[in-house]
Design an enzyme around this catalytic site. Structure first.
Site, mmCIF file in Angstrom:
data_model
loop_
_atom_site.group_PDB
_atom_site.id
_atom_site.type_symbol
_atom_site.label_atom_id
_atom_site.label_comp_id
_atom_site.label_asym_id
_atom_site.label_seq_id
_atom_site.Cartn_x
_atom_site.Cartn_y
_atom_site.Cartn_z
ATOM 1 N N PRO A 2 1.155 -1.691 0.187
ATOM 2 C CA PRO A 2 -0.216 0.091 -0.100
ATOM 3 C C PRO A 2 1.091 1.104 -0.117
ATOM 4 O O PRO A 2 1.484 1.309 1.123
ATOM 5 C CB PRO A 2 -0.423 -0.036 1.317
ATOM 6 C CG PRO A 2 0.000 -0.885 1.644
ATOM 7 C CD PRO A 2 0.654 -1.395 1.122
ATOM 8 N N GLU A 3 1.121 1.742 -1.487
ATOM 9 C CA GLU A 3 1.760 3.232 -1.444
ATOM 10 C C GLU A 3 0.960 4.409 -1.770
ATOM 11 O O GLU A 3 -0.644 3.685 -1.835
ATOM 12 C CB GLU A 3 2.633 2.785 -1.981
ATOM 13 C CG GLU A 3 3.601 2.044 -1.953
ATOM 14 C CD GLU A 3 5.157 1.570 -2.817
ATOM 15 O OE1 GLU A 3 5.526 2.998 -3.174
ATOM 16 O OE2 GLU A 3 5.973 0.793 -2.935
ATOM 17 N N LYS A 51 0.200 7.613 2.574
ATOM 18 C CA LYS A 51 -0.374 6.198 2.719
ATOM 19 C C LYS A 51 -1.369 5.827 3.779
ATOM 20 O O LYS A 51 -1.460 5.472 4.618
ATOM 21 C CB LYS A 51 0.920 5.976 3.832
ATOM 22 C CG LYS A 51 1.831 5.617 2.574
ATOM 23 C CD LYS A 51 3.487 4.971 2.792
ATOM 24 C CE LYS A 51 4.649 4.779 1.508
ATOM 25 N NZ LYS A 51 5.801 4.607 2.217
ATOM 26 N N ARG A 267 14.668 -0.514 5.028
ATOM 27 C CA ARG A 267 14.100 -0.904 4.297
ATOM 28 C C ARG A 267 14.806 -1.515 3.122
ATOM 29 O O ARG A 267 15.792 -1.024 2.738
ATOM 30 C CB ARG A 267 13.354 0.252 3.620
ATOM 31 C CG ARG A 267 12.534 0.765 5.112
ATOM 32 C CD ARG A 267 11.507 0.171 6.104
ATOM 33 N NE ARG A 267 10.086 -0.178 4.993
ATOM 34 C CZ ARG A 267 9.406 0.500 4.442
ATOM 35 N NH1 ARG A 267 8.761 1.672 6.008
ATOM 36 N NH2 ARG A 267 8.272 0.536 3.840
#
Length: 319
Positions: A2-3, A51, A267
Site C-alpha cells: 500500500p503506497e 499512505k 527498508r
C-alpha cells in the site's frame, strides 16, 4: 504494497458508496473509543493523504487509518460474505446498502478535523504526490533540509513528500539513474526536481479516476491492479525494472540487480550497480536543517523513547 497509488484507489472505491450516506453502524474492535455518537451522522468525503486514508463525518470527526504492510480496506454489499475473518477487522463502517471493512490496520483512530493540522501523524506530511495542488517547490525545500541523508532514505520520508514507499523509491531512482546511497547534497536542484516530477507522473499513471456512475465492482476490485513503472511496456508485462528482482539481469544493461537495506527501519532498496553508479558527494557547506515534525520516515509515530532519525541513520531525541 500500500503506497500512495493504492490509497488513492481505495478512496476512489469507497467514496461512491460512503459519501453522502448516513452511518448505520461504526465499530472499532481494537479500540476502547465509543462510536455511538456517529450513528446517524453523514459521511462527507473519503480522502487519501499519502499512505493514509481519512473518512470525514459531518459533525467534525475523522476516521484515520494507516495500513502499513498488513492492512486492507474491503467494500461489501449489505449481506455479502466477507473474504476475511471478522476477527481480523479493525474498523467496520455500515451505511445503507454497503459495509466498508478495514482489516489488520495497525493505526485506526478517531480525531477531530480541526486537529489534523497539528496532529503528530498527519500534521507534518509533505506535499502529496497525488494531490491536486502538489507543491513541487515545497517538496524540494523539504528534501534539501535532509541534505546529509542518503537519497533512498530521504525520498521515503513522508515529511518530504507523501506517498512513496519501497516500490516507487527503487523504481524512481532507477529510472533517473540516481545512486540511492549518496546523500541528497550529491544532487543538483535540477536532478531532484526531475526526480520528484517523475515520481508524481509514475503514481498518477497507476491510479484510476472515480467512476462517475459509482458502479460497484466488488469487495477488492481496487486491489486488482498491476503496478507498472516501466516506460513503453504494456501494463502487467515485466511491469517493474528493479523492485523484487535481486540477482536477475537488468533489462537495460544486463548487470545483476542488487538489494541493500537502508535507514533505521532497514527498508529494502533495489538498484542496478551499473545503471546507478556510486555518486561522490561534495563536502558539506554547513550543518543541514532538520525538519521539526516528529513523524518517522514511513509516516508512523516516533519511537516510544521520543527519538527520531538523524542524518547518519542513528536516533536522536526530539523536543
Amino acid at each position: 504494497m500500500p503506497e500512495g497509488d493504492t490509497l488513492f484507489r481505495i478512496a476512489a472505491a469507497l467514496g461512491p458508496a460512503l459519501e453522502g450516506a448516513r452511518v448505520i453502524a461504526l465499530e472499532l474492535p481494537r479500540s476502547d473509543r465509543r462510536c455511538d455518537a456517529l450513528v446517524g451522522r453523514r459521511i462527507e468525503r473519503v480522502e487519501a493523504r499519502g499512505k493514509n486514508l481519512l473518512i470525514f463525518f459531518d459533525e467534525g470527526t475523522v476516521l484515520h487509518t494507516h495500513l502499513r504492510m498488513s492492512g486492507a480496506w474491503h467494500l461489501y454489499r449489505e449481506g455479502e460474505r466477507w473474504k476475511r475473518s471478522e476477527a481480523t477487522a479493525t474498523a467496520i463502517l455500515a451505511v445503507p446498502g454497503y459495509v466498508a471493512v478495514c482489516f489488520r490496520a495497525p493505526i485506526v483512530r478517531l480525531l477531530r478535523a480541526s486537529a489534523l493540522r497539528g496532529d503528530r501523524l498527519l500534521g507534518g506530511l509533505g506535499p502529496d504526490l497525488l494531490g491536486d495542488g502538489f507543491d513541487a517547490a515545497e517538496a524540494l525545500r523539504r528534501l534539501r533540509a535532509l541534505d546529509e541523508v542518503p537519497l533512498g532514505v530521504a525520498i521515503m520520508d513522508q515529511r518530504v513528500v507523501a506517498g512513496i514507499g519501497n516500490v516507487y523509491k527503487s523504481e524512481l531512482l532507477f529510472r533517473r539513474r540516481l545512486d540511492p546511497f549518496a546523500p541528497v547534497r550529491a544532487y543538483s536542484d535540477e536532478e531532484l526536481s526531475a526526480m520528484l516530477d517523475l515520481g508524481r507522473r509514475l503514481l498518477q499513471a497507476n491510479v484510476e479516476p472515480r467512476d462517475p456512475s459509482g458502479a460497484y465492482r466488488g469487495p477488492t476490485a481496487h486491489y486488482l491492479h498491476t503496478r507498472t513503472t516501466r516506460a513503453g511496456f504494456d501494463r502487467g508485462r515485466r511491469p517493474v525494472s528493479v523492485y523484487g528482482r535481486e540477482g536477475r539481469a537488468c533489462y537495460d544493461c544486463g548487470a545483476a540487480i542488487q538489494m541493500r537495506r537502508q535507514g533505521t527501519m532497514m527498508r529494502s532498496t533495489y538498484f542496478c550497480p551499473r545503471c546507478q553508479p556510486a555518486r561522490a558527494a561534495p563536502a558539506p557547506s554547513a550543518a543541514p536543517a532538520t525538519p521539526a515534525e516528529t513523524m518517522q520516515p514511513d509516516g508512523s509515530a516516533p519511537s516510544s523513547d521520543g527519538s527520531a532519525p538523524s542524518s547518519d541513520g542513528s536516533t536522536r531525541s526530539v523536543s
